[in-house]
Design a protein around this motif. Structure first.
Motif, PDB file in Angstrom:
ATOM      1  N   LYS A 113     -25.713  17.461  40.331  1.00 50.34           N
ATOM      2  CA  LYS A 113     -24.761  16.445  40.776  1.00 50.34           C
ATOM      3  C   LYS A 113     -24.312  15.545  39.624  1.00 50.34           C
ATOM      4  O   LYS A 113     -23.353  14.785  39.774  1.00 50.34           O
ATOM      5  N   PHE A 114     -25.010  15.614  38.475  1.00 51.83           N
ATOM      6  CA  PHE A 114     -24.593  14.814  37.320  1.00 51.83           C
ATOM      7  C   PHE A 114     -23.579  15.555  36.433  1.00 51.83           C
ATOM      8  O   PHE A 114     -23.118  15.019  35.446  1.00 51.83           O
ATOM      9  N   LEU A 115     -23.276  16.808  36.814  1.00 53.99           N
ATOM     10  CA  LEU A 115     -22.231  17.557  36.109  1.00 53.99           C
ATOM     11  C   LEU A 115     -20.900  17.185  36.729  1.00 53.99           C
ATOM     12  O   LEU A 115     -20.364  17.905  37.571  1.00 53.99           O
ATOM     13  N   ARG A 116     -20.346  16.058  36.322  1.00 53.22           N
ATOM     14  CA  ARG A 116     -19.138  15.589  36.976  1.00 53.22           C
ATOM     15  C   ARG A 116     -18.318  14.785  35.981  1.00 53.22           C
ATOM     16  O   ARG A 116     -18.794  14.429  34.903  1.00 53.22           O
ATOM     17  N   THR A 117     -17.084  14.533  36.339  1.00 52.25           N
ATOM     18  CA  THR A 117     -16.273  13.667  35.494  1.00 52.25           C
ATOM     19  C   THR A 117     -16.347  12.260  36.049  1.00 52.25           C
ATOM     20  O   THR A 117     -16.561  12.058  37.252  1.00 52.25           O
ATOM     21  N   ASP A 118     -16.169  11.285  35.161  1.00 54.35           N
ATOM     22  CA  ASP A 118     -16.241   9.883  35.551  1.00 54.35           C
ATOM     23  C   ASP A 118     -15.041   9.188  34.935  1.00 54.35           C
ATOM     24  O   ASP A 118     -14.668   9.460  33.782  1.00 54.35           O
ATOM     25  N   ALA A 119     -14.431   8.293  35.679  1.00 57.27           N
ATOM     26  CA  ALA A 119     -13.181   7.671  35.226  1.00 57.27           C
ATOM     27  C   ALA A 119     -13.342   6.966  33.878  1.00 57.27           C
ATOM     28  O   ALA A 119     -12.465   7.052  33.009  1.00 57.27           O
ATOM     29  N   ASP A 120     -14.485   6.279  33.698  1.00 60.52           N
ATOM     30  CA  ASP A 120     -14.677   5.559  32.441  1.00 60.52           C
ATOM     31  C   ASP A 120     -14.890   6.509  31.271  1.00 60.52           C
ATOM     32  O   ASP A 120     -14.377   6.291  30.172  1.00 60.52           O
ATOM     33  N   VAL A 121     -15.675   7.568  31.518  1.00 59.93           N
ATOM     34  CA  VAL A 121     -15.896   8.559  30.458  1.00 59.93           C
ATOM     35  C   VAL A 121     -14.563   9.186  30.049  1.00 59.93           C
ATOM     36  O   VAL A 121     -14.251   9.304  28.864  1.00 59.93           O
ATOM     37  N   GLU A 122     -13.761   9.564  31.053  1.00 59.16           N
ATOM     38  CA  GLU A 122     -12.483  10.215  30.761  1.00 59.16           C
ATOM     39  C   GLU A 122     -11.554   9.275  29.994  1.00 59.16           C
ATOM     40  O   GLU A 122     -10.791   9.699  29.119  1.00 59.16           O
ATOM     41  N   ARG A 123     -11.615   7.990  30.309  1.00 55.67           N
ATOM     42  CA  ARG A 123     -10.792   7.005  29.606  1.00 55.67           C
ATOM     43  C   ARG A 123     -11.156   6.945  28.114  1.00 55.67           C
ATOM     44  O   ARG A 123     -10.281   6.987  27.254  1.00 55.67           O
ATOM     45  N   VAL A 124     -12.449   6.876  27.823  1.00 57.96           N
ATOM     46  CA  VAL A 124     -12.875   6.857  26.418  1.00 57.96           C
ATOM     47  C   VAL A 124     -12.449   8.142  25.723  1.00 57.96           C
ATOM     48  O   VAL A 124     -11.985   8.117  24.580  1.00 57.96           O
ATOM     49  N   ARG A 125     -12.594   9.272  26.427  1.00 59.89           N
ATOM     50  CA  ARG A 125     -12.233  10.545  25.817  1.00 59.89           C
ATOM     51  C   ARG A 125     -10.730  10.611  25.524  1.00 59.89           C
ATOM     52  O   ARG A 125     -10.314  11.160  24.504  1.00 59.89           O
ATOM     53  N   ARG A 126      -9.903  10.060  26.414  1.00 60.20           N
ATOM     54  CA  ARG A 126      -8.461  10.032  26.135  1.00 60.20           C
ATOM     55  C   ARG A 126      -8.182   9.157  24.910  1.00 60.20           C
ATOM     56  O   ARG A 126      -7.348   9.491  24.072  1.00 60.20           O
ATOM     57  N   GLY A 127      -8.910   8.038  24.814  1.00 55.07           N
ATOM     58  CA  GLY A 127      -8.743   7.172  23.652  1.00 55.07           C
ATOM     59  C   GLY A 127      -9.145   7.875  22.362  1.00 55.07           C
ATOM     60  O   GLY A 127      -8.486   7.733  21.330  1.00 55.07           O
ATOM     61  N   HIS A 128     -10.224   8.659  22.452  1.00 57.14           N
ATOM     62  CA  HIS A 128     -10.710   9.387  21.276  1.00 57.14           C
ATOM     63  C   HIS A 128      -9.687  10.445  20.838  1.00 57.14           C
ATOM     64  O   HIS A 128      -9.386  10.585  19.646  1.00 57.14           O
ATOM     65  N   LEU A 129      -9.150  11.176  21.817  1.00 60.61           N
ATOM     66  CA  LEU A 129      -8.160  12.204  21.491  1.00 60.61           C
ATOM     67  C   LEU A 129      -6.897  11.561  20.912  1.00 60.61           C
ATOM     68  O   LEU A 129      -6.300  12.077  19.954  1.00 60.61           O
ATOM     69  N   ASN A 130      -6.504  10.404  21.472  1.00 57.30           N
ATOM     70  CA  ASN A 130      -5.338   9.710  20.935  1.00 57.30           C
ATOM     71  C   ASN A 130      -5.589   9.276  19.494  1.00 57.30           C
ATOM     72  O   ASN A 130      -4.681   9.335  18.651  1.00 57.30           O
ATOM     73  N   ASP A 131      -6.822   8.872  19.200  1.00 61.92           N
ATOM     74  CA  ASP A 131      -7.185   8.549  17.821  1.00 61.92           C
ATOM     75  C   ASP A 131      -6.995   9.760  16.915  1.00 61.92           C
ATOM     76  O   ASP A 131      -6.395   9.658  15.840  1.00 61.92           O
ATOM     77  N   LEU A 132      -7.524  10.905  17.355  1.00 62.41           N
ATOM     78  CA  LEU A 132      -7.382  12.127  16.550  1.00 62.41           C
ATOM     79  C   LEU A 132      -5.911  12.417  16.289  1.00 62.41           C
ATOM     80  O   LEU A 132      -5.509  12.723  15.163  1.00 62.41           O
ATOM     81  N   GLU A 133      -5.092  12.297  17.331  1.00 63.19           N
ATOM     82  CA  GLU A 133      -3.669  12.626  17.221  1.00 63.19           C
ATOM     83  C   GLU A 133      -2.926  11.686  16.276  1.00 63.19           C
ATOM     84  O   GLU A 133      -1.876  12.048  15.746  1.00 63.19           O
ATOM     85  N   ASN A 134      -3.452  10.463  16.095  1.00 68.03           N
ATOM     86  CA  ASN A 134      -2.732   9.486  15.290  1.00 68.03           C
ATOM     87  C   ASN A 134      -3.411   9.172  13.966  1.00 68.03           C
ATOM     88  O   ASN A 134      -2.726   8.905  12.976  1.00 68.03           O
ATOM     89  N   ILE A 135      -4.743   9.217  13.932  1.00 70.43           N
ATOM     90  CA  ILE A 135      -5.452   8.866  12.697  1.00 70.43           C
ATOM     91  C   ILE A 135      -5.431  10.032  11.716  1.00 70.43           C
ATOM     92  O   ILE A 135      -5.382   9.828  10.508  1.00 70.43           O
ATOM     93  N   VAL A 136      -5.414  11.263  12.229  1.00 69.77           N
ATOM     94  CA  VAL A 136      -5.299  12.415  11.334  1.00 69.77           C
ATOM     95  C   VAL A 136      -3.988  12.368  10.536  1.00 69.77           C
ATOM     96  O   VAL A 136      -4.018  12.476   9.311  1.00 69.77           O
ATOM     97  N   PRO A 137      -2.825  12.181  11.188  1.00 72.87           N
ATOM     98  CA  PRO A 137      -1.592  12.062  10.385  1.00 72.87           C
ATOM     99  C   PRO A 137      -1.636  10.872   9.428  1.00 72.87           C
ATOM    100  O   PRO A 137      -1.166  10.973   8.302  1.00 72.87           O
ATOM    101  N   PHE A 138      -2.217   9.740   9.858  1.00 74.29           N
ATOM    102  CA  PHE A 138      -2.317   8.593   8.955  1.00 74.29           C
ATOM    103  C   PHE A 138      -3.148   8.958   7.742  1.00 74.29           C
ATOM    104  O   PHE A 138      -2.766   8.652   6.606  1.00 74.29           O
ATOM    105  N   PHE A 139      -4.289   9.609   7.966  1.00 78.54           N
ATOM    106  CA  PHE A 139      -5.148   9.956   6.840  1.00 78.54           C
ATOM    107  C   PHE A 139      -4.407  10.870   5.868  1.00 78.54           C
ATOM    108  O   PHE A 139      -4.404  10.633   4.662  1.00 78.54           O
TER     109      PHE A 139
END
Lengths: 155, 155, 155
Positions: free
Chosen positions: A61-87
């Motif tokens: 039952k702990f194999l599930r998605t959680d709104a807060d976890v997904e939010r952080v993950r979207r933020g992380h992916l957005n970082d990758l999408e923007n910080i990689v070009p900046f670097f």
């Protein structure tokens, strides 16, 4: 071999190295925040991660998605999408020999915008906070890309 | 400090900087295309993004996935997975002192293949258009990695 | 133009180039493993990828997620999240003129930890194998970031 230390003596390159390191470390922090939310929310993606909660259905039952976890993950992916070009573009930009003050302006605004973006995403702040901080970082990177292409263009 | 401007005077490095900047900007465009589809399809991931559509259930229905949005996002992630290695290995390759004509061949084919890949993904074109353009970019990066490892190997 | 070949003559930079190329190629392998599982598990994300299995409903059933495919994709994304900071911070670190032996220690431990991480994720090994190998790579990158910031700091 003095070569590698000479590049790091260049003030523009030092400024680039400083802000690039800071913003990459900020991106890495997203992993820790994801782990924090996965553990406190008990929301995991891999069966082996839930083994310590028992066997069978009690762990499943702990194999599930959680709104807060997904939010952080979207933020992380957005970082990758923007910080990689900046670097990448920022590195080429720093090697193009821009004025120190112009370069610092670009690096500082980008770093500030991305830190704001993270707060806007995670708190979350009402829009357009997140959209605006994203757009500012995006515009800074495009401005540096323009400089790189006008200085280095060799097709 | 002439050091940083000297590297950008190197023709191979200028060619690298040009194609790397172009392909990173192309990758950044995926963000704009995602935003375009999110807005026109009214399909958002964050509750705060739908606040302008009203409150409560009238806004909640826009928190959904959309086939076109997901397609662009898959294309964006595929860019990250392939353009990041190109940027990194290409930088090391450019510093290994390859022939200008060989280097240009690598950079041009990669950039062309990735632009084709984006069109193949977004239109979408029937397979194997997308698979083939992906494979060509992949092979170019492996070819540069081989050169880097045979020139610089120091384990 | 001897400049670009001089950097690659620096032993620390050669060591960086070697391990960065190896670990980027390792990350690229995740694409092939994903493709392998997508084909053997018949689990695709794009309608055009299933066209060769027939038309209509007979092809549509292959538009699905598969546990093994998703596992490889999570491993690939984790690579992006960790190998990108290593590549960026490691490059700056290599240009900061560290001792060769210290630098080699960082690069070797990181590369070893990430290869272990991949095996721990794909087999999968019981935790904390994956968590530990992730943490070791993370700590190495933070250690290099600390060196970069203490050497180059220019805010």
């Amino acid at each position: 071999m003095a070569k590698s230390t000479q590049l790091i003596d260049n003030e523009v390159f030092r400024a680039y190295a400083t802000y690039a390191a800071i913003i990459l470390v900020k991106m890495m922090l997203m992993s820790l925040i994801t782990a924090y939310f996965r553990i406190t929310r008990k929301a995991f993606a891999n069966p082996e991660d839930t083994a310590s909660f028992g066997k069978g259905d009690s762990a499943k039952k702990f194999l599930r998605t959680d709104a807060d976890v997904e939010r952080v993950r979207r933020g992380h992916l957005n970082d990758l999408e923007n910080i990689v070009p900046f670097f990448g573009i920022g590195l080429l930009y720093a090697l193009c020999g821009p004025d120190l003050s112009t370069a610092l302006l670009h690096f500082r605004i980008f770093a500030g915008a991305r830190i704001l973006h993270t707060f806007a995403y995670l708190i979350p702040l009402p829009q357009p906070s997140r959209g605006l901080s994203w757009a500012i970082g995006y515009a800074v990177t495009i401005s540096m890309a323009y400089r790189v292409l006008s200085k280095a263009l060799y097709l």
